[in-house]
Design an enzyme around this catalytic site. Structure first.
Site, short mmCIF file in Angstrom:
data_model
loop_
_atom_site.label_atom_id
_atom_site.label_comp_id
_atom_site.label_asym_id
_atom_site.label_seq_id
_atom_site.Cartn_x
_atom_site.Cartn_y
_atom_site.Cartn_z
N GLU A 167 7.54 2.77 -1.90
CA GLU A 167 7.53 1.55 -2.73
C GLU A 167 7.85 1.87 -4.20
OE1 GLU A 167 3.75 -0.41 -2.50
OE2 GLU A 167 4.45 -2.22 -3.53
N LYS A 220 9.06 -8.36 -1.54
CA LYS A 220 7.71 -8.23 -0.95
C LYS A 220 7.04 -9.60 -0.87
CE LYS A 220 3.51 -5.38 -1.72
NZ LYS A 220 2.95 -4.33 -2.61
N CYS A 269 4.42 -2.25 1.93
CA CYS A 269 2.98 -1.99 1.79
C CYS A 269 2.06 -3.15 2.24
CB CYS A 269 2.68 -1.58 0.35
SG CYS A 269 1.25 -0.47 0.21
#
EC number: 6.3.5.1
Lengths: 537, 537
Positions: free
Chosen positions: B42, B109, B145
């Protein structure tokens, strides 16, 4: 039939986590009031910001008990007060309307600030609905702080027929904020034909200052009431029936920047000391302007009898410094002592010299002087229970022109967010009320006096330039080329920005101090320590 | 036609704000790889977390330049890497899929963590769409994540026909987290029949440790690959075509809690020192277990030749302490010096006694000893450029059993989040590899040696009890009655909780140190200093 509603704006300090004490204050104020309506600030019962206490079930329990207690009092007036509220899995930043011992309406804050000093999305879920109620024929809607800055929640209140928005606030002070609030509310009132009763907290809470300056703006966008800056106040205003004109207005004077910042620092210092239970304060007086201003603020905050000043001279301390420090302490009537740091300095150097293995003098010896002073001041603080105030300004904090565990020692950094150029303006302002800072302290070139004939400008650009660079880089996120384009030498700008970057580790261990600029070193500016940003320039 | 896709999991350190250096690393790794696909962690290009650097336009510019540079290299493999991305007013936590010198897909994300150590809603806008691409007949989807912890984004990827989710992570270490990740991915794979390639950062960044332990879980929920803990690794895995079985698996061993925490502390210390450019470390060795463990970690992190230990004895220092400190320094091969603090202590007391005006001895004199040590250690640090490591553990930090500007001095607090009971387990673990900490240091009753015959248990409950209370209050938000119900004396619990509350001011000025528990003192736990919570109990 509509008639005027009398409303009391409760601009009073509510302390964080002091739920029982805040509850008692609500009950006491309400019991002493003849008003139809009492409007309290945001998160009245818990204070603002409670931070991660909000995650604790035992904290929520206190709030529930507090609300029950307030309802049980069956007060004759209508109360609008703020508190966190859990509903199932969600926690809201809420306000309750309490009438005849019952919660007749509850509002959930719709706009949750999560920028700058704010972390409300860490805790709260956004509300989605307006909350209206009627009183004496007028229709009121409840809003909380950020709601008015976003606009949409106020528009929704108007859509649902509100004449007045009651706004609970914990709006942190910064220079220019009071004017922004007035302009915002007048603009909203003009567009929406909605009146605003805006109550702000008035308390210092760690690094935040809630400055009061509550407002009433009529539905025809007239400023009807302005509360005092940084002073508790209970003001009652009669809200005219829509269409009626206000006969008179009651406006506390707008303060100058210097007067307003000074008031904010005094209140922040007073509350930090008092709410944390310290019997007084101690500080190192150097003969320089930073400690001189800090002493003036401390005395104005808690009184001369609770403040102790220590002068800690060394070989490089000028006689002018000793004289001026003593003179100021005398004028201000504070306890004053002078202790030479020479014996300790000599002991340290004797023990250290073999370890230094012939390495030459550098800033180590300067830091040593500052740290010996820190140890002495902390010893006085420990022995008396008085809190040590630290005296560094924002310019020093920015470029690291200060010693960690030395002059940075202390529980509260009074002028931490005050750039050096503003330090001078505040000193002049304070002296205009009564002369307490010797003029020579203001006029002489600033010096840390850690080496012979040292002045700040040996190592730093002139403060006018330095402060402009710091503001551009720290407050406005300007790049190196953009700052150079302001008319500064590239090498100097590069050095200043690098200093700001590499001194993050010092700031991370610094005491909290009151925010007065648009971006303070603290909650407002969250930078990594380990960062290679300077290697990209 | 589908065939196996070779994918390299780039479990490598990427440093915060080192955009140019991170870009060079991406290009170097890709140039040396024969894999079809390279998956990076990330925010590859900026490191994680860049914090408020994300608000700077000049920081965004660096990212744009970096992406252009990577595209211009026209690499033969497909790269999936992370970076912030601005689109109009919105900033996204993004990942780009780069093929033949062009970004062929970009993912935003969807699940932004804003709890614990995370502040992603401060910076980023949530994405709303899946991002899929095909390679050699297999279909890949990108996730970042928190997306996998929320579930919905993985389900969306599956809906859009993905065989594999490529997950870029900066997942901070804490005890038990590695196992949670494995269970999570296996559960998701089982439910969704989706494979996961999960690459984690492996770097210490201020208080966060990203422990690597990257994973590949096949669409039939088989654990195919596990990367090493706290070690950089470039691992290549062939992703079988769906329906095919994996012939073999490649699993780094699961470590014991002690081995894993120890590895995390070593890497965190190494990276903090190296990435901040320090030539070495210095620390005070007291003969106690905390400094002994810290020394072992420091030596394992950066090598004995870069570590210097100082013993700073006083009247209350036992001969056992002096002997043990010296013995450990010798075994570990570090530079060792001993300096008595007596001359400085006497100088300070001579100057202070008149000011103390006959007030009796109290903790002031104990703090004075600790602060003289702090000044000496900082002088050594300043003179040599080596960073001072501070040696306090979590139990001390919790109850304030430490001296601000004394033993709390230092740039990095190696065992800050390690409770005392775990300190012992780590010492035993380290000695099981090779005996470096004298057994007597482990066996003797812990003492600060600031007064005659003092032991920690004079002032504190036994550490087994204390650590259980701290964990309950700090990590699990338990109330006083709930902790008493665990079987402790109410007065003791009350005293411990009050100590935790009133020592927030010390912790606020403490050095950063690596998080290893579920809630550290730092980003994880944000408490007000001014708080009347203890007055509600």
């Amino acid at each position: 039939m509509s008639s005027a509603v009398s409303i009391t704006l409760v601009q009073q300090p509510f302390i964080v986590a002091a739920v029982a004490q805040n509850t008692a204050k609500v009950l006491e104020i309400a019991a002493g009031s003849q008003s139809d309506l009492l409007l309290f600030p945001e998160l009245t019962l818990t204070g603002y910001p409670p931070e991660d206490l909000l995650l604790r079930p035992d904290f929520q329990l206190l709030v529930e008990q507090s609300l029950q207690q307030i309802c049980a009092a069956k007060l004759p007036n209508t109360l609008v007060l703020g508190h966190p509220w859990r509903d199932g899995e969600a926690l809201y930043n809420a306000a309750s309307v309490i009438q005849n011992g019952a919660v007749i309406a509850r509002y959930y804050k719709q706009a949750l600030p999560n920028y700058g000093v704010f972390d409300e999305k860490r805790y709260f879920t956004e509300g989605t609905e307006a909350c209206c109620f009627e009183l004496k024929g007028q229709r009121f809607s409840v809003l909380i702080c950020e709601d008015v800055w976003q606009g949409a929640p106020a528009a929704l209140a108007k859509e649902q027929g509100a004449d007045w928005a009651l706004v609970l606030n914990a709006s942190p002070y910064e220079i220019g904020k009071a004017q922004q609030r007035e302009e915002l509310l007048q603009t909203l009132a003009k567009h929406l034909h909605l009146g605003f009763v805006y109550v702000n907290q008035v308390v210092g809470q760690d690094e935040l200052v809630f400055d009061g300056q509550s407002l009433v703006v009529s539905p025809d966008a007239q400023l009807v009431f302005r509360g005092k800056a940084c002073e508790p106040e209970l003001a009652t205003v009669n809200l005219a029936v829509p269409g009626q004109q206000y006969g008179h207005t009651e406006l506390a004077p707008r303060l100058s920047v210097e007067a307003e910042v000074y008031a904010a620092l005094v209140m922040a210092t007073r509350h930090y000391i008092q709410h944390n239970g310290f019997p007084g304060a101690v500080l190192g007086l150097s003969g320089g302007i930073d400690s001189a201003l800090t002493l003036a603020i401390a005395v104005d905050a808690i009184g001369a009898d609770k403040v102790q000043a220590l002068m800690l001279p060394f070989a490089y301390t000028s006689s002018m410094s000793v004289e001026d420090a003593k003179a100021q302490a005398q004028v201000m009537g504070v306890e004053f002592d002078s202790v030479s740091i020479e014996p300790m300095y000599n002991s340290f150097m004797q023990q250290l010299t073999p370890l230094f293995k012939g390495k030459g003098k550098d800033t180590t010896e300067e830091n040593l002087q500052a740290r010996i002073r820190g140890v002495l001041l902390m010893a006085m603080s420990n022995k008396t229970g008085r809190m040590l105030l630290t005296t560094g300004n924002k310019s020093e904090n920015a470029v690291g022109y200060c010693t960690l565990y030395g002059d940075m020692c202390g529980g509260f950094a009074v002028i931490k967010d005050v750039p050096k150029t503003l330090v001078y303006r505040l000193a002049d302002y304070r002296n205009s009320l009564s002369p307490v800072i010797p003029q020579r302290v203001i006029d002489r070139p600033p010096s840390a006096e850690l080496a012979p004939d040292q002045t700040d400008q040996d190592n730093l650009p002139p403060y006018d330039d330095l402060d402009a660079m710091i503001e551009a880089y720290v407050e406005h996120d300007k790049s190196l080329p953009a700052i150079v384009a302001m008319g500064y030498d590239e090498a100097t700008v590069r050095r200043v920005l690098n200093l700001i970057d590499i001194n993050e580790y010092k700031r991370r261990q610094s005491a909290v101090g009151p925010k007065v600029t648009s971006r303070n070193f603290g909650k407002d500016r969250r930078y990594p320590i380990t960062s290679w940003m300077r290697k990209q320039r």
